[in-house]
Write an enzyme that holds these catalytic residues in place. Structure first.
Site, PDB file in Angstrom:
ATOM      1  N   PRO A  94       0.794  -1.236   0.000  1.00 60.16           N
ATOM      2  CA  PRO A  94       0.000   0.000   0.000  1.00 60.16           C
ATOM      3  C   PRO A  94       0.825   1.285   0.000  1.00 60.16           C
ATOM      4  O   PRO A  94       1.860   1.375   0.658  1.00 60.16           O
ATOM      5  CB  PRO A  94      -0.820  -0.105   1.287  1.00 60.16           C
ATOM      6  CG  PRO A  94      -0.104  -1.080   2.142  1.00 60.16           C
ATOM      7  CD  PRO A  94       0.526  -2.055   1.197  1.00 60.16           C
ATOM      8  N   ASN A  95       0.335   2.228  -0.780  1.00 58.63           N
ATOM      9  CA  ASN A  95       0.872   3.592  -0.903  1.00 58.63           C
ATOM     10  C   ASN A  95       2.173   3.673  -1.700  1.00 58.63           C
ATOM     11  O   ASN A  95       2.651   4.776  -1.974  1.00 58.63           O
ATOM     12  CB  ASN A  95       1.070   4.235   0.490  1.00 58.63           C
ATOM     13  CG  ASN A  95      -0.230   4.256   1.279  1.00 58.63           C
ATOM     14  OD1 ASN A  95      -1.233   4.761   0.792  1.00 58.63           O
ATOM     15  ND2 ASN A  95      -0.225   3.683   2.473  1.00 58.63           N
ATOM     16  N   ARG A 119       5.084  10.916  -2.659  1.00 59.90           N
ATOM     17  CA  ARG A 119       4.766  10.686  -1.257  1.00 59.90           C
ATOM     18  C   ARG A 119       6.004  10.862  -0.370  1.00 59.90           C
ATOM     19  O   ARG A 119       7.036  10.255  -0.657  1.00 59.90           O
ATOM     20  CB  ARG A 119       4.264   9.245  -1.152  1.00 59.90           C
ATOM     21  CG  ARG A 119       4.178   8.687   0.211  1.00 59.90           C
ATOM     22  CD  ARG A 119       4.122   7.158   0.181  1.00 59.90           C
ATOM     23  NE  ARG A 119       3.888   6.672   1.525  1.00 59.90           N
ATOM     24  CZ  ARG A 119       4.221   5.477   1.959  1.00 59.90           C
ATOM     25  NH1 ARG A 119       4.788   4.616   1.138  1.00 59.90           N
ATOM     26  NH2 ARG A 119       3.983   5.134   3.196  1.00 59.90           N
ATOM     27  N   TYR A 132      11.195   8.677   1.166  1.00 63.73           N
ATOM     28  CA  TYR A 132      11.182   7.667   0.105  1.00 63.73           C
ATOM     29  C   TYR A 132      11.799   8.126  -1.218  1.00 63.73           C
ATOM     30  O   TYR A 132      11.866   7.339  -2.163  1.00 63.73           O
ATOM     31  CB  TYR A 132       9.740   7.192  -0.133  1.00 63.73           C
ATOM     32  CG  TYR A 132       9.112   6.599   1.112  1.00 63.73           C
ATOM     33  CD1 TYR A 132       9.638   5.449   1.702  1.00 63.73           C
ATOM     34  CD2 TYR A 132       8.011   7.195   1.723  1.00 63.73           C
ATOM     35  CE1 TYR A 132       9.087   4.910   2.848  1.00 63.73           C
ATOM     36  CE2 TYR A 132       7.438   6.658   2.875  1.00 63.73           C
ATOM     37  CZ  TYR A 132       7.985   5.522   3.428  1.00 63.73           C
ATOM     38  OH  TYR A 132       7.437   4.985   4.571  1.00 63.73           O
ATOM     39  N   ASN A 188       7.992  -5.660  -0.804  1.00 57.64           N
ATOM     40  CA  ASN A 188       7.903  -4.542   0.136  1.00 57.64           C
ATOM     41  C   ASN A 188       6.422  -4.432   0.494  1.00 57.64           C
ATOM     42  O   ASN A 188       5.633  -3.870  -0.276  1.00 57.64           O
ATOM     43  CB  ASN A 188       8.414  -3.247  -0.501  1.00 57.64           C
ATOM     44  CG  ASN A 188       8.408  -2.102   0.504  1.00 57.64           C
ATOM     45  OD1 ASN A 188       7.837  -2.209   1.590  1.00 57.64           O
ATOM     46  ND2 ASN A 188       9.039  -0.997   0.146  1.00 57.64           N
ATOM     47  N   ALA A 205       3.098  -0.773   4.815  1.00 53.74           N
ATOM     48  CA  ALA A 205       2.485  -0.752   6.154  1.00 53.74           C
ATOM     49  C   ALA A 205       1.979  -2.126   6.599  1.00 53.74           C
ATOM     50  O   ALA A 205       1.959  -2.419   7.805  1.00 53.74           O
ATOM     51  CB  ALA A 205       1.339   0.253   6.180  1.00 53.74           C
ATOM     52  N   HIS A 230       3.836  -4.447   9.123  1.00 55.17           N
ATOM     53  CA  HIS A 230       3.744  -4.292  10.576  1.00 55.17           C
ATOM     54  C   HIS A 230       2.415  -4.770  11.154  1.00 55.17           C
ATOM     55  O   HIS A 230       2.196  -4.669  12.354  1.00 55.17           O
ATOM     56  CB  HIS A 230       3.957  -2.814  10.942  1.00 55.17           C
ATOM     57  CG  HIS A 230       5.079  -2.170  10.170  1.00 55.17           C
ATOM     58  ND1 HIS A 230       6.372  -2.627  10.228  1.00 55.17           N
ATOM     59  CD2 HIS A 230       5.098  -1.128   9.291  1.00 55.17           C
ATOM     60  CE1 HIS A 230       7.134  -1.884   9.427  1.00 55.17           C
ATOM     61  NE2 HIS A 230       6.379  -0.976   8.848  1.00 55.17           N
ATOM     62  N   GLU A 258      12.540  -9.733   1.822  1.00 53.73           N
ATOM     63  CA  GLU A 258      11.781  -8.578   2.308  1.00 53.73           C
ATOM     64  C   GLU A 258      12.604  -7.313   2.065  1.00 53.73           C
ATOM     65  O   GLU A 258      13.802  -7.284   2.383  1.00 53.73           O
ATOM     66  CB  GLU A 258      11.514  -8.747   3.809  1.00 53.73           C
ATOM     67  CG  GLU A 258      10.789  -7.572   4.443  1.00 53.73           C
ATOM     68  CD  GLU A 258      10.539  -7.788   5.953  1.00 53.73           C
ATOM     69  OE1 GLU A 258      10.749  -8.917   6.463  1.00 53.73           O
ATOM     70  OE2 GLU A 258      10.164  -6.798   6.607  1.00 53.73           O
ATOM     71  N   HIS A 303      12.737  -2.911   2.242  1.00 49.07           N
ATOM     72  CA  HIS A 303      12.183  -1.606   2.632  1.00 49.07           C
ATOM     73  C   HIS A 303      13.089  -0.513   2.109  1.00 49.07           C
ATOM     74  O   HIS A 303      14.326  -0.656   2.125  1.00 49.07           O
ATOM     75  CB  HIS A 303      12.048  -1.494   4.153  1.00 49.07           C
ATOM     76  CG  HIS A 303      11.124  -2.517   4.717  1.00 49.07           C
ATOM     77  ND1 HIS A 303       9.753  -2.419   4.593  1.00 49.07           N
ATOM     78  CD2 HIS A 303      11.361  -3.687   5.343  1.00 49.07           C
ATOM     79  CE1 HIS A 303       9.199  -3.485   5.150  1.00 49.07           C
ATOM     80  NE2 HIS A 303      10.155  -4.283   5.602  1.00 49.07           N
ATOM     81  N   SER A 312      13.214   2.610   3.402  1.00 49.42           N
ATOM     82  CA  SER A 312      13.780   3.275   4.583  1.00 49.42           C
ATOM     83  C   SER A 312      14.286   2.222   5.574  1.00 49.42           C
ATOM     84  O   SER A 312      13.932   1.040   5.479  1.00 49.42           O
ATOM     85  CB  SER A 312      12.711   4.144   5.252  1.00 49.42           C
ATOM     86  OG  SER A 312      11.643   3.338   5.726  1.00 49.42           O
ATOM     87  N   ARG A 325      12.956   4.453  12.660  1.00 49.48           N
ATOM     88  CA  ARG A 325      11.704   5.222  12.634  1.00 49.48           C
ATOM     89  C   ARG A 325      10.829   4.864  13.840  1.00 49.48           C
ATOM     90  O   ARG A 325      11.326   4.352  14.822  1.00 49.48           O
ATOM     91  CB  ARG A 325      11.025   4.965  11.281  1.00 49.48           C
ATOM     92  CG  ARG A 325      11.914   5.366  10.103  1.00 49.48           C
ATOM     93  CD  ARG A 325      11.258   5.115   8.772  1.00 49.48           C
ATOM     94  NE  ARG A 325      10.054   5.927   8.618  1.00 49.48           N
ATOM     95  CZ  ARG A 325       9.155   5.717   7.662  1.00 49.48           C
ATOM     96  NH1 ARG A 325       9.334   4.745   6.784  1.00 49.48           N
ATOM     97  NH2 ARG A 325       8.087   6.491   7.582  1.00 49.48           N
ATOM     98  N   ARG A 327       7.052   0.517  13.575  1.00 45.34           N
ATOM     99  CA  ARG A 327       7.667   0.007  12.340  1.00 45.34           C
ATOM    100  C   ARG A 327       8.794  -0.993  12.621  1.00 45.34           C
ATOM    101  O   ARG A 327       9.415  -1.526  11.710  1.00 45.34           O
ATOM    102  CB  ARG A 327       8.219   1.165  11.499  1.00 45.34           C
ATOM    103  CG  ARG A 327       7.152   2.099  10.979  1.00 45.34           C
ATOM    104  CD  ARG A 327       7.728   3.153  10.066  1.00 45.34           C
ATOM    105  NE  ARG A 327       6.864   4.313  10.004  1.00 45.34           N
ATOM    106  CZ  ARG A 327       5.805   4.437   9.205  1.00 45.34           C
ATOM    107  NH1 ARG A 327       5.492   3.478   8.367  1.00 45.34           N
ATOM    108  NH2 ARG A 327       5.051   5.531   9.238  1.00 45.34           N
TER     109      ARG A 327
HETATM  110  C1  DQA Z   1       8.295   0.977   3.964  1.00 46.51           C
HETATM  111  C2  DQA Z   1       8.348   1.211   5.475  1.00 46.51           C
HETATM  112  C3  DQA Z   1       6.975   1.022   6.100  1.00 46.51           C
HETATM  113  O1  DQA Z   1       7.046   1.243   7.489  1.00 46.51           O
HETATM  114  C4  DQA Z   1       5.998   2.008   5.506  1.00 46.51           C
HETATM  115  O2  DQA Z   1       4.700   1.786   6.014  1.00 46.51           O
HETATM  116  C5  DQA Z   1       6.005   2.029   4.029  1.00 46.51           C
HETATM  117  C6  DQA Z   1       7.259   1.845   3.290  1.00 46.51           C
HETATM  118  C7  DQA Z   1       9.657   1.268   3.292  1.00 46.51           C
HETATM  119  O3  DQA Z   1       9.807   0.832   2.166  1.00 46.51           O
HETATM  120  O4  DQA Z   1      10.509   1.944   3.874  1.00 46.51           O
HETATM  121  O5  DQA Z   1       4.980   2.306   3.390  1.00 46.51           O
HETATM  122  O6  DQA Z   1       7.994  -0.394   3.735  1.00 46.51           O
END
Ligand code: DQA
Length: 142
Positions: free
Chosen positions: A9-10, A17, A22, A71, A74, A77, A95, A97, A99, A104, A108
């Site tokens: 998501p997102n 964003r 990011y 990835n 959210a 978590h 997996e 990410h 960030s 953070r 997270r």
């Molecule tokens: C993320 C880190 C997650 O905590 C966050 O909700 C994201 C992106 C990352 O790629 O750093 O949407 O997965």
């Protein structure tokens, strides 16, 4: 080699964003660079904001492809279902990410995926995906 990138998501909003976290690059543009760098890899991409669609994609490719790079954003978590889906398939999952989630907010720091994946790459910006793909290509060519 056939690999599947799955973004949660997102992540469709990468490039617009929270650029300070990011970065300013759109994923589709980055994907073109990945495809031209890894010419020998059949790189497939799927993004969804819907948890069940991410699980369906893991089931779809998880008995057939050589690996998954996920990835889950959210859902990392929160999702027992995604962790269970990864446990249910035989192919290796990395997996990823963008960030460093440990630098953070505390919520997270927990991942429902990590215990079930082969490895984790985080904190290198979009290059995290590049490194994850390399982990497959390097391992295979050993
Ligand atoms: C993320 C880190 C997650 O905590 C966050 O909700 C994201 C992106 C990352 O790629 O750093 O949407 O997965």
């Amino acid at each position: 080699m056939k690999l599947q990138i799955i973004n949660g998501p997102n992540l469709n909003l990468l490039g617009t964003r929270e650029k300070d976290i990011y970065g300013g690059q759109n994923f589709e543009v980055y994907l073109k660079k990945l495809k031209s760098k890894f010419k020998n890899v059949d790189l497939n991409y799927f993004q969804s904001n819907i948890e069940g669609e991410l699980i369906d994609k893991i089931h779809d490719v998880g008995f057939d492809f050589d690996g998954i790079i996920i990835n889950a954003a959210a859902y990392t978590h929160t999702s027992v279902g995604l962790g269970d889906a990864i446990r249910s398939i035989p192919i290796p999952v990395i997996e990823v990410h963008i960030s460093n989630t440990y630098s953070r907010e505390e919520f997270r720091h927990k991942s429902f995926l990590s215990a079930h994946v082969k490895g984790i790459v985080m904190g290198f910006g979009l290059m995290s995906y590049d490194l994850a793909i390399s982990s497959f290509t390097e391992t295979i060519s050993e």
